[in-house]
Write a protein that holds these residues in place. Sequence first.
Motif, PDB file in Angstrom:
ATOM      1  N   ILE A  31       0.838  -1.203   0.000  1.00  0.00           N
ATOM      2  CA  ILE A  31       0.000   0.000   0.000  1.00  0.00           C
ATOM      3  C   ILE A  31       0.872   1.252   0.000  1.00  0.00           C
ATOM      4  CG2 ILE A  31      -1.679   1.352   1.326  1.00  0.00           C
ATOM      5  CD1 ILE A  31      -2.838  -1.285   2.348  1.00  0.00           C
ATOM      6  N   ASN A  32       1.936   1.222   0.793  1.00  0.00           N
ATOM      7  CA  ASN A  32       2.786   2.418   0.855  1.00  0.00           C
ATOM      8  C   ASN A  32       4.280   2.111   0.901  1.00  0.00           C
ATOM      9  OD1 ASN A  32       2.849   1.325   3.387  1.00  0.00           O
ATOM     10  ND2 ASN A  32       2.211   3.173   4.468  1.00  0.00           N
ATOM     11  N   GLU A  33       4.650   0.832   0.699  1.00  0.00           N
ATOM     12  CA  GLU A  33       6.049   0.424   0.654  1.00  0.00           C
ATOM     13  C   GLU A  33       6.214  -0.603  -0.462  1.00  0.00           C
ATOM     14  OE1 GLU A  33       8.603   1.433   2.434  1.00  0.00           O
ATOM     15  OE2 GLU A  33       7.592   2.680   3.940  1.00  0.00           O
ATOM     16  N   PRO A  34       7.437  -0.869  -0.904  1.00  0.00           N
ATOM     17  CA  PRO A  34       7.631  -1.968  -1.849  1.00  0.00           C
ATOM     18  C   PRO A  34       7.155  -3.279  -1.238  1.00  0.00           C
ATOM     19  CG  PRO A  34       9.582  -0.580  -1.758  1.00  0.00           C
ATOM     20  CD  PRO A  34       8.683  -0.131  -0.641  1.00  0.00           C
ATOM     21  N   PRO A  35       6.372  -4.080  -1.965  1.00  0.00           N
ATOM     22  CA  PRO A  35       5.797  -5.304  -1.394  1.00  0.00           C
ATOM     23  C   PRO A  35       6.855  -6.352  -1.086  1.00  0.00           C
ATOM     24  CG  PRO A  35       5.448  -5.245  -3.745  1.00  0.00           C
ATOM     25  CD  PRO A  35       6.012  -3.903  -3.378  1.00  0.00           C
ATOM     26  N   VAL A  36       6.446  -7.362  -0.347  1.00  0.00           N
ATOM     27  CA  VAL A  36       7.325  -8.494  -0.059  1.00  0.00           C
ATOM     28  C   VAL A  36       7.690  -9.189  -1.374  1.00  0.00           C
ATOM     29  CG1 VAL A  36       7.484 -10.729   1.123  1.00  0.00           C
ATOM     30  CG2 VAL A  36       6.308  -8.795   2.220  1.00  0.00           C
ATOM     31  N   ALA A  37       8.924  -9.641  -1.484  1.00  0.00           N
ATOM     32  CA  ALA A  37       9.404 -10.302  -2.709  1.00  0.00           C
ATOM     33  C   ALA A  37       8.921 -11.753  -2.722  1.00  0.00           C
ATOM     34  CB  ALA A  37      10.922 -10.225  -2.784  1.00  0.00           C
ATOM     35  N   ILE A  38       7.623 -11.921  -2.836  1.00  0.00           N
ATOM     36  CA  ILE A  38       6.997 -13.242  -2.690  1.00  0.00           C
ATOM     37  C   ILE A  38       7.485 -14.219  -3.739  1.00  0.00           C
ATOM     38  CG2 ILE A  38       4.793 -14.473  -2.712  1.00  0.00           C
ATOM     39  CD1 ILE A  38       3.494 -11.836  -1.724  1.00  0.00           C
ATOM     40  N   ARG A  39       7.481 -13.784  -4.992  1.00  0.00           N
ATOM     41  CA  ARG A  39       7.851 -14.709  -6.071  1.00  0.00           C
ATOM     42  C   ARG A  39       9.291 -15.191  -5.911  1.00  0.00           C
ATOM     43  NH1 ARG A  39       7.380 -12.654 -12.180  1.00  0.00           N
ATOM     44  NH2 ARG A  39       9.133 -11.378 -11.479  1.00  0.00           N
ATOM     45  N   THR A  40      10.196 -14.315  -5.513  1.00  0.00           N
ATOM     46  CA  THR A  40      11.588 -14.697  -5.311  1.00  0.00           C
ATOM     47  C   THR A  40      11.706 -15.753  -4.224  1.00  0.00           C
ATOM     48  OG1 THR A  40      12.385 -12.527  -6.010  1.00  0.00           O
ATOM     49  CG2 THR A  40      13.862 -13.829  -4.630  1.00  0.00           C
ATOM     50  N   ILE A  41      10.980 -15.565  -3.128  1.00  0.00           N
ATOM     51  CA  ILE A  41      11.014 -16.537  -2.035  1.00  0.00           C
ATOM     52  C   ILE A  41      10.404 -17.860  -2.478  1.00  0.00           C
ATOM     53  CG2 ILE A  41      10.224 -17.012   0.324  1.00  0.00           C
ATOM     54  CD1 ILE A  41      10.175 -13.945   0.757  1.00  0.00           C
ATOM     55  N   GLU A  42       9.297 -17.779  -3.208  1.00  0.00           N
ATOM     56  CA  GLU A  42       8.622 -18.984  -3.713  1.00  0.00           C
ATOM     57  C   GLU A  42       9.574 -19.847  -4.530  1.00  0.00           C
ATOM     58  OE1 GLU A  42       4.827 -20.084  -6.633  1.00  0.00           O
ATOM     59  OE2 GLU A  42       5.627 -18.048  -6.569  1.00  0.00           O
ATOM     60  N   ARG A  43      10.263 -19.220  -5.463  1.00  0.00           N
ATOM     61  CA  ARG A  43      11.182 -19.970  -6.320  1.00  0.00           C
ATOM     62  C   ARG A  43      12.336 -20.550  -5.501  1.00  0.00           C
ATOM     63  NH1 ARG A  43      14.757 -17.614 -11.443  1.00  0.00           N
ATOM     64  NH2 ARG A  43      15.736 -19.620 -11.983  1.00  0.00           N
TER      65      ARG A  43
END
Length: 495
Positions: free
Chosen positions: A118-130
């Motif tokens: 919402i007001n910060e760069p989001p969590v790097a979900i895809r990077t962690i997933e891989r």
Amino acid sequence: MGKQTGFMEYERQAQRERDPAERTNDWNDYTAPMSEQELQNQGARCMDCGVPTCHTGMEINGVTTGCPVYHLIPEWNHLVYEGKWKEALERELEMNNFPEFTGIACPAPCEGACVLGINEPPVAIRTIERSIIEKGFDEGWVVPELPETRTGKKIAVVGSGPAGLAAAAQLNKAGHTVTVFERNDRVGGLLTYGIPEMKLSYDVVKRRVDLLEQEGITFITNTEVGVDYPISRLESEFDATILCGGATVHRDIEVEGSKLKGVHHAMDFLHANTKSLLDSDLEDGDYISAQDKNVIVIGGGDTGTDCLATSVRHNCKSLTQFDIYDKKGEDRDIESNPWPQYPVIHRVEYGHKEAASKLGNDPRAYAVMTKKFVGDENGHIKEVHTVNVKLRYDESGNKIREEIPGSEKVWPADLVLIAIGFTGPEQDLLDQLEIERSTRSTVKAEYGEYTTNVEGIFAAGDMRRGQSLIVWAINEGREVARECDRFLMGETVLP
């Protein structure tokens, strides 16, 4: 979840990339690994938001937000932060059969729905997933899991893209005997021949396919159902059939000169390149080369970007990508594109970086409409004529693109690649099976049910929903398996 102050302590760090000047000289994975500590820090950024929206897939105004396979994202982010990688892998595989595919080639609508975003760069979900699934393979945690018993039911899956593979994997877990038909020489559908090798290596696809074979699934390649394999055999040899043939009919550009030599659909270009690369390291020359050519890519999406990256590796002379839309802003418009919608912003993807590194500038030209193609005396493309446009809406809300006087331009072109998507599935097999279609030419089958008008025949993925994301294909593959299992057994053990 994560570290309570992690999102304040650590900046977002997404998947590392190799230097564009280096990677454009080979066809290897363009990314580079991150350390476990870096990944744990990224997991720590998951902020215990209370009501996470990252893991619940939905469509808002026709655009996906959140994860359609309902990944347990906050849970495996927290486990990575704690260094509990095997437990994180178990959580990851609960909802997604192939996180190695989505961790590479999904546009990550989960990150668009991240509360932190919402007001910060989001969590790097895809990077962690891989990273979780790759560590699982590296550590030997990903092993074949054979069903304890077999039901005696036989199922045919037509198409080996992500929907077909997910359906096959789930039905095999339920104990059914599954045969997957693929008309190409390699399994994977667009995973194999639609995504370039440096983005999604065939080794990654084959690693998973080998695992599925070890679990008991049969793959039959070079076989097109309805052509090489008659419908009568399909009906007599199987108890149910699942159609996952994708949406592979190209959307054409209807302008003068579109049939000139040197004008190709993007997927033909990408398919031929990958096949030649895998067959002979391009030594057979059986592909469409961009070497020393002025290349125009029409279409601003991911497939167009893949064409850029491939053309750069061919050592093209020049490279331009036409985008019909205006250049987007760096930040989302909170009025027209509020959170948790997928953020419609300007992005610089891997192919744009590579083109800029090799040729000196970002290759994109915005708000450009193609007017006509002009050929030489031999019927080969030599020019593309364009005009700039501005977008407005009429009283009914329909899009209207108005040409801007004086903005006409002629571009030199030796190779034009059309990357404007697909209109729907091929119709021959559906005609033979007498399957009802929607007004969009896709298979008529309700989401969540997947049953066609023909008993025992189901449909899922792009063949049912139209061109979409890998993660939606996996979602539908899993769900159609559940409904097929229910049809065969009267109840289902699948989620």
